[in-house]
Design an enzyme around this catalytic site. Structure first.
Site, mmCIF file in Angstrom:
data_model
loop_
_atom_site.group_PDB
_atom_site.id
_atom_site.type_symbol
_atom_site.label_atom_id
_atom_site.label_comp_id
_atom_site.label_asym_id
_atom_site.label_seq_id
_atom_site.Cartn_x
_atom_site.Cartn_y
_atom_site.Cartn_z
ATOM 1 N N LYS A 35 13.171 -19.312 -0.711
ATOM 2 C CA LYS A 35 12.489 -18.306 0.125
ATOM 3 C C LYS A 35 13.986 -17.897 0.652
ATOM 4 C CE LYS A 35 13.340 -19.088 4.170
ATOM 5 N NZ LYS A 35 12.415 -19.658 5.699
ATOM 6 N N ALA A 99 4.388 -43.065 -5.061
ATOM 7 C CA ALA A 99 4.820 -44.304 -4.420
ATOM 8 C C ALA A 99 4.146 -45.241 -3.105
ATOM 9 C CB ALA A 99 6.514 -44.458 -3.915
ATOM 10 N N TYR A 161 5.650 -18.777 10.624
ATOM 11 C CA TYR A 161 6.701 -18.222 9.612
ATOM 12 C C TYR A 161 6.931 -17.800 8.746
ATOM 13 C CZ TYR A 161 9.297 -21.814 8.507
ATOM 14 O OH TYR A 161 9.231 -23.941 7.786
ATOM 15 N N ARG A 182 -5.607 -14.776 12.452
ATOM 16 C CA ARG A 182 -6.916 -15.054 12.426
ATOM 17 C C ARG A 182 -7.328 -14.339 14.636
ATOM 18 N NH1 ARG A 182 -7.439 -21.269 12.837
ATOM 19 N NH2 ARG A 182 -6.089 -21.359 13.863
ATOM 20 N N ARG A 188 3.292 -17.628 17.225
ATOM 21 C CA ARG A 188 3.150 -18.191 18.308
ATOM 22 C C ARG A 188 3.801 -19.523 19.244
ATOM 23 N NH1 ARG A 188 -1.209 -22.274 19.195
ATOM 24 N NH2 ARG A 188 -0.855 -22.304 16.751
ATOM 25 N N ALA A 324 15.884 -19.827 13.259
ATOM 26 C CA ALA A 324 15.702 -19.079 12.470
ATOM 27 C C ALA A 324 14.213 -18.275 11.734
ATOM 28 C CB ALA A 324 16.814 -18.382 11.863
ATOM 29 N N HIS A 419 34.636 -6.800 19.109
ATOM 30 C CA HIS A 419 34.060 -5.617 19.188
ATOM 31 C C HIS A 419 33.995 -4.775 17.831
ATOM 32 C CE1 HIS A 419 32.666 -2.080 20.636
ATOM 33 N NE2 HIS A 419 33.479 -1.607 20.231
HETATM 34 C C1 LIG Z 1 7.828 -21.621 2.065
HETATM 35 C C2 LIG Z 1 8.523 -22.504 3.037
HETATM 36 C C3 LIG Z 1 9.411 -21.788 3.965
HETATM 37 C C4 LIG Z 1 10.557 -22.936 4.258
HETATM 38 N N1 LIG Z 1 11.546 -22.452 4.893
HETATM 39 C C5 LIG Z 1 12.590 -22.951 5.844
HETATM 40 C C6 LIG Z 1 13.608 -22.776 6.880
HETATM 41 O O1 LIG Z 1 14.165 -21.613 6.314
HETATM 42 N N2 LIG Z 1 14.905 -23.713 7.421
HETATM 43 C C7 LIG Z 1 14.023 -24.655 7.665
HETATM 44 O O2 LIG Z 1 14.945 -25.655 8.654
HETATM 45 N N3 LIG Z 1 12.808 -25.106 7.150
HETATM 46 C C8 LIG Z 1 12.119 -24.435 6.287
HETATM 47 N N4 LIG Z 1 11.266 -25.235 5.857
HETATM 48 C C9 LIG Z 1 10.420 -26.823 6.028
HETATM 49 C C10 LIG Z 1 11.392 -27.571 5.284
HETATM 50 O O3 LIG Z 1 11.671 -27.031 4.000
HETATM 51 C C11 LIG Z 1 10.576 -29.093 5.982
HETATM 52 O O4 LIG Z 1 10.731 -29.191 7.431
HETATM 53 C C12 LIG Z 1 11.793 -30.145 4.857
HETATM 54 O O5 LIG Z 1 11.849 -30.107 3.886
HETATM 55 C C13 LIG Z 1 11.086 -31.315 5.415
HETATM 56 O O6 LIG Z 1 11.537 -32.138 4.908
HETATM 57 P P1 LIG Z 1 10.722 -33.949 4.903
HETATM 58 O O7 LIG Z 1 12.576 -34.806 3.846
HETATM 59 O O8 LIG Z 1 10.345 -34.468 5.435
HETATM 60 O O9 LIG Z 1 9.794 -33.642 3.238
HETATM 61 P P2 LIG Z 1 10.139 -32.758 2.436
HETATM 62 O O10 LIG Z 1 11.248 -31.697 2.145
HETATM 63 O O11 LIG Z 1 8.366 -32.618 1.650
HETATM 64 O O12 LIG Z 1 9.885 -34.403 0.979
HETATM 65 C C14 LIG Z 1 9.170 -35.296 0.720
HETATM 66 C C15 LIG Z 1 9.205 -35.312 -0.436
HETATM 67 O O13 LIG Z 1 8.700 -36.628 -0.950
HETATM 68 C C16 LIG Z 1 8.600 -36.470 -1.950
HETATM 69 N N5 LIG Z 1 6.748 -37.719 -1.956
HETATM 70 C C17 LIG Z 1 5.985 -37.055 -1.106
HETATM 71 N N6 LIG Z 1 5.354 -38.186 -1.608
HETATM 72 C C18 LIG Z 1 5.702 -38.802 -2.129
HETATM 73 C C19 LIG Z 1 5.095 -40.469 -3.313
HETATM 74 N N7 LIG Z 1 3.839 -40.705 -2.417
HETATM 75 N N8 LIG Z 1 6.248 -41.022 -3.603
HETATM 76 C C20 LIG Z 1 7.090 -40.275 -3.748
HETATM 77 N N9 LIG Z 1 7.618 -39.106 -3.200
HETATM 78 C C21 LIG Z 1 6.653 -38.226 -2.978
HETATM 79 C C22 LIG Z 1 7.814 -34.648 -2.745
HETATM 80 O O14 LIG Z 1 7.533 -35.092 -3.978
HETATM 81 C C23 LIG Z 1 8.898 -34.526 -2.073
HETATM 82 O O15 LIG Z 1 10.955 -34.009 -2.249
HETATM 83 C C24 LIG Z 1 10.356 -24.296 5.642
HETATM 84 C C25 LIG Z 1 8.958 -24.575 4.318
HETATM 85 C C26 LIG Z 1 8.632 -23.452 3.634
HETATM 86 C C27 LIG Z 1 6.869 -25.006 2.961
#
Ligand SMILES: Cc1cc2nc3c(=O)[nH]c(=O)nc-3n(C[C@H](O)[C@H](O)[C@H](O)COP(=O)(O)OP(=O)(O)OC[C@H]3O[C@@H](n4cnc5c(N)ncnc54)[C@H](O)[C@@H]3O)c2cc1C
Length: 442
Positions: A35, A99, A161, A182, A188, A324, A419
């Site tokens: 992104k 998994a 965002y 909407r 928000r 951000a 500055h």
């Molecule tokens: C378009 C977009 C823009 C974003 N921009 C920002 C940003 O600018 N800054 C920011 O801080 N955050 C941003 N985010 C949010 C950020 O991506 C998430 O908060 C972050 O990735 C969360 O990490 P996570 O480890 O919880 O989950 P994820 O990164 O979603 O990782 C979960 C992983 O688990 C895997 N998985 C799921 N189920 C299973 C299963 N049953 N078995 C094995 N693997 C599995 C998935 O394939 C995935 O790889 C953005 C999100 C999106 C969608």
């Protein structure tokens, strides 16, 4: 001696062992990183325009969407490799596949049963699409990173965002963008002044933002899509992006059968130590639906690793998390909004500075910058800092340290500015636009 195969089994990305899609998770593959690369790409339109005022003559600039996507893909592939190596070098076994949780100590990955003393679920979230007729014609944010071509017309539905960022990306790249939300106003939870300021700036850049606008149905007609709004308006477009929130990825994971309690929206319920209702199963990140940001998921993971296998850490602290929005202009924010501060503190001083950045005196751009500080009058502590303008994320990251340390307005004032920068405004705002005692007296 433990009778389990492993001490910890992690389902998910970042510190993951089982992964069914891509190393690095959402952030690296279909979130923050690609992104931000797209945001960089879309900024060049403004840069070419601004250059003229500085004496540059830019030729006929053309944009090649396929090249952007191809270059982005190679970078993401490089990162996938980095993440895979990180896991392997750390000694983790990677089990490729989806998994599911069998019980408090057993995970199934493609028919292989693996036992562990602890299971960590970090499966993240996925886009939510409302049930409207024609929803199959709507695209989600995941799709944006692999579009075959840049659409001429885009309708972005949503007010969070991600919606705001994609509206800016497509607009910068030259698409005609309509953003529909909407509710009465987007973003928000962000400071009111910032929300209104950004909306004005985005409209100035040509984005058609419509609030209180709900899509009732989508139809495909020939090569285009038709979004029909509840008020009867019809909008013809080439792409309809639904960025209407994200839901936790817990479907079909076997959690309920294993006894793990879920909230109504599917989020895994955890206590202050990220423990679920099954004590040997923990969960962190987007799947617990607290703060859906990459650095928060990382911090939760590190906290848990220390808690389970190291020294007992202090309770996890969700206060003053900076963030951000990579909108155009960017928003950067940390601490309390003015409204939040007013609900917690008796007397709140508000400092605001709005100006045209030095660069735009020559560029001719009408873009403006907004900075705001929210201060507790009694203790003089700076409770919140908010900014809309170029590099807001970079600037607010530094301020977040001061705010986390409990800096006072007097300490901000005692800091010498750099500055000429926009950031120096944060240490030179002397007169509050709203003084704490005034509204109480009035
Ligand atoms: C378009 C977009 C823009 C974003 N921009 C920002 C940003 O600018 N800054 C920011 O801080 N955050 C941003 N985010 C949010 C950020 O991506 C998430 O908060 C972050 O990735 C969360 O990490 P996570 O480890 O919880 O989950 P994820 O990164 O979603 O990782 C979960 C992983 O688990 C895997 N998985 C799921 N189920 C299973 C299963 N049953 N078995 C094995 N693997 C599995 C998935 O394939 C995935 O790889 C953005 C999100 C999106 C969608």
């Amino acid at each position: 001696m433990s009778s389990f195969d492993y001490d910890l089994f992690v389902i998910g990305a970042r510190v993951a062992v089982a992964e069914d899609r891509f190393y690095g998770g959402t952030c690296v593959n279909i979130g923050c990183v690609p992104k931000k690369l797209f945001v960089y790409a879309s900024h060049f339109a403004d840069e070419f325009h601004d250059a003229t005022g500085f004496g540059w003559q830019v030729g006929d600039a053309r944009f090649d969407w396929k090249r952007l996507v191809a270059n982005k893909n190679s970078e993401i592939e490089r990162l996938n490799g980095v993440y895979e190596r990180l896991l392997k070098n750390a000694g983790a076994e990677i089990v490729d596949g989806r998994a599911t949780v069998v019980d408090g100590h057993t995970v199934d990955v493609a028919g292989r049963r693996i036992t562990a003393a602890h299971i960590l679920v970090a499966t993240g979230g996925r886009p939510f699409l409302p049930q409207i007729p024609g929803r199959e014609h709507a695209a989600i944010s995941d799709d944006m990173f692999y579009l075959d071509r840049l659409p001429e017309r885009v309708v972005v539905v949503g007010g969070g965002y991600i919606a705001v960022e994609f509206a800016g990306i497509f607009n910068g790249l030259g698409s005609q963008v309509i953003q529909l939300y909407r509710g009465p106003h987007f973003l928000r939870g962000f400071d009111e002044d910032l929300r209104h300021f950004l909306c004005d700036e985005m409209r100035k850049k040509g984005i058609d933002i419509r609030f209180n606008a709900t899509v009732a149905r989508i139809e495909k007609r020939g090569g285009e899509y038709l979004a029909e709004l509840e008020n009867g308006t019809e909008i013809a477009t080439d792409l309809i992006l639904y960025a209407t929130g994200r839901v936790p990825n817990t479907e079909g994971l076997g959690l309920a059968q294993a006894g793990v309690r879920l909230a109504e929206n599917g989020a895994i319920q955890v206590d202050g130590q990220f423990r679920t209702s099954v004590p040997s199963i923990h969960a962190i990140g987007d799947v617990i639906d607290r703060v859906q940001l990459t650095p928060v998921a990382l911090a939760e993971g590190m906290w848990l690793a220390r808690h389970l296998f190291g020294e007992a850490p202090a309770p996890f602290d969700y206060d003053d998390i900076p963030s951000a929005v990579f909108s155009q202009p960017t928003l950067g924010t940390v601490g309390l909004t003015e409204a939040q501060a007013r609900s917690c503190y008796a007397e709140v001083d508000v400092y605001v500075s709005e100006f045209r950045a030095l660069k735009h005196t020559l560029s001719g751009s009408e873009e403006r910058t907004l900075m705001k500080l929210v201060v507790d009058r009694t203790s003089d502590r700076v409770l919140g800092a908010h900014m809309a303008g170029p590099d807001a994320g970079e600037i607010v990251q530094g301020l977040a340290i001061a705010i986390k340390m409990g800096a006072t307005k007097a300490q901000f004032d005692a800091t010498i500015g750099i500055h000429p920068t926009a950031a120096e405004e944060f240490v030179t705002m002397r007169e509050p636009v709203i003084r704490g005692g005034d509204e109480a007296a009035g």
